[in-house]
Design a protein around this motif. Structure first.
Motif, PDB file in Angstrom:
ATOM      1  N   ALA A 183      -1.973 -14.597   3.310  1.00  0.00           N
ATOM      2  CA  ALA A 183      -2.931 -14.242   4.351  1.00  0.00           C
ATOM      3  C   ALA A 183      -4.103 -13.437   3.815  1.00  0.00           C
ATOM      4  N   LYS A 184      -3.840 -12.527   2.855  1.00  0.00           N
ATOM      5  CA  LYS A 184      -4.898 -11.619   2.440  1.00  0.00           C
ATOM      6  C   LYS A 184      -4.524 -10.917   1.144  1.00  0.00           C
ATOM      7  N   GLU A 185      -5.531 -10.625   0.326  1.00  0.00           N
ATOM      8  CA  GLU A 185      -5.378  -9.716  -0.800  1.00  0.00           C
ATOM      9  C   GLU A 185      -6.365  -8.572  -0.618  1.00  0.00           C
ATOM     10  N   GLN A 186      -5.972  -7.372  -1.020  1.00  0.00           N
ATOM     11  CA  GLN A 186      -6.859  -6.229  -0.903  1.00  0.00           C
ATOM     12  C   GLN A 186      -7.798  -6.173  -2.106  1.00  0.00           C
ATOM     13  N   PRO A 187      -9.081  -5.863  -1.891  1.00  0.00           N
ATOM     14  CA  PRO A 187     -10.033  -5.894  -3.001  1.00  0.00           C
ATOM     15  C   PRO A 187      -9.874  -4.744  -3.986  1.00  0.00           C
ATOM     16  N   ASP A 188      -9.256  -3.639  -3.573  1.00  0.00           N
ATOM     17  CA  ASP A 188      -9.213  -2.454  -4.419  1.00  0.00           C
ATOM     18  C   ASP A 188      -7.873  -2.219  -5.098  1.00  0.00           C
ATOM     19  N   ARG A 189      -6.907  -3.120  -4.892  1.00  0.00           N
ATOM     20  CA  ARG A 189      -5.614  -2.970  -5.545  1.00  0.00           C
ATOM     21  C   ARG A 189      -4.913  -4.317  -5.570  1.00  0.00           C
ATOM     22  N   ASP A 190      -3.896  -4.455  -6.425  1.00  0.00           N
ATOM     23  CA  ASP A 190      -3.122  -5.697  -6.483  1.00  0.00           C
ATOM     24  C   ASP A 190      -2.102  -5.674  -5.350  1.00  0.00           C
ATOM     25  N   PHE A 191      -2.496  -6.202  -4.215  1.00  0.00           N
ATOM     26  CA  PHE A 191      -1.695  -6.135  -2.992  1.00  0.00           C
ATOM     27  C   PHE A 191      -1.953  -7.404  -2.199  1.00  0.00           C
ATOM     28  N   ALA A 192      -0.891  -8.167  -1.917  1.00  0.00           N
ATOM     29  CA  ALA A 192      -1.012  -9.419  -1.176  1.00  0.00           C
ATOM     30  C   ALA A 192      -0.133  -9.384   0.066  1.00  0.00           C
ATOM     31  N   GLN A 193      -0.646  -9.955   1.147  1.00  0.00           N
ATOM     32  CA  GLN A 193       0.099 -10.066   2.399  1.00  0.00           C
ATOM     33  C   GLN A 193       0.405 -11.538   2.658  1.00  0.00           C
ATOM     34  N   PHE A 194       1.685 -11.838   2.889  1.00  0.00           N
ATOM     35  CA  PHE A 194       2.116 -13.185   3.228  1.00  0.00           C
ATOM     36  C   PHE A 194       2.631 -13.193   4.664  1.00  0.00           C
ATOM     37  N   THR A 195       2.080 -14.069   5.481  1.00  0.00           N
ATOM     38  CA  THR A 195       2.536 -14.213   6.860  1.00  0.00           C
ATOM     39  C   THR A 195       3.843 -14.993   6.879  1.00  0.00           C
TER      40      THR A 195
END
Length: 291
Positions: free
Chosen positions: A199-211
């Protein structure tokens, strides 16, 4: 022969919802007491020999505790995958917004240090409570708006499974956060090998969200959807880490996931309608059909 599979970003995901989570504990009795007394989760199954306890979160979701036993698999059918319960897993429970003040009081009454962080904005606040269990797992209480159109496959219950005056009134599991040493490979592999919807990755850290649903959707205030968060080894909000060697169970179109897993060449085992696969980072993902 390698199968050609669709890109999960443009096709419906076979992952339907979050079914459960398995945690590693060093004292099973203490774990059962903590989750029974503090969170009000009823004990569904206890196996003293295998050192396994399963607790109910709601009618469709469970929390399982494993105490490691030398030369013995806590779950025999998963033995070929060397499955373990997760260590220092960060995960979240759903609560009603009106129960937030009561949860603050209950955490204090149980002697548990807690931290509140606003994940929303000043115009639309989303206060969230963070605390730790006795084994270093990071727990989160996040308010859910049951009227939000972003609904999971299995609706959020209206009431806790077992309401108790001194227990946190949790309604369901909201999310699980896992650590991956190779973040770039993970963001490519999870959609390809399992069909997870990025769904999304954060621009300022290695962080991904999966729905955990058929298509990527925005996370945010009150969404009843369930989520898998994935990041590289780092300290996140409230000093919480992503889990290592976790065992997470999803509701899914199992046949569709199996085709992906086998095309990827990942170790996997099946029992009845259930499939489990070992990710290259050591996490074991289990998939089962909707109840």
């Amino acid at each position: 022969m390698t199968l050609s599979l669709p890109d999960a970003s443009t096709h419906s995901s076979p992952i339907l919802d979050l079914a459960g989570l398995t945690l590693e504990v060093n004292h099973l009795g203490r774990g059962v007491r903590f989750y029974g007394q503090v969170l009000g989760l009823p004990l569904l199954h206890l196996d003293e020999t295998r050192q396994v306890a399963q607790l109910g979160v709601n009618p469709a979701q469970t929390l399982t505790l494993w105490r490691p036993v030398t030369r013995q698999a806590n779950e025999p059918w998963l033995a070929p995958l060397r499955a373990r319960g997760g260590s220092h897993v960060h995960y979240a429970f759903q609560i009603r917004p009106e129960d937030l003040p009561r949860c603050r009081d209950l955490l204090t009454a149980h002697g548990l240090p807690w931290q509140e962080i606003n994940l929303g904005t000043p115009e639309a606040p989303d206060p969230t409570l963070y605390f730790f269990d006795p084994f270093g797992h990071g727990l989160e209480l996040r308010a859910v708006n049951r009227a939000d159109p972003r609904q999971p496959a299995l609706p959020v219950p209206e009431e806790p499974l077992q309401a108790q005056p001194h227990a946190l009134p949790v309604l369901g599991l909201r999310e699980v956060a896992l650590a991956f040493g190779d973040y770039g490979a993970m963001t490519a592999r999870l959609p390809r090998a399992y069909g997870l919807a990025l769904a999304k990755e954060q621009p300022d850290r290695d962080f991904a969200q999966f729905t955990l649903g058929p298509a990527p959707e925005p996370d945010g205030n009150g969404t009843p959807r369930r989520w898998l968060y994935a990041w590289d080894p780092q300290v996140g909000l409230a000093d919480m880490l992503g889990g290592d060697h976790a065992h997470v169970t999803f509701y899914a179109d199992v046949a569709a996931v199996a085709a992906r897993v086998r095309a990827e060449g990942l170790p996997c085992v099946a029992q009845g309608e259930r499939l489990a696969a070992r990710d290259p980072e050591g996490h074991v993902f289990e998939f089962r059909p909707l109840p």
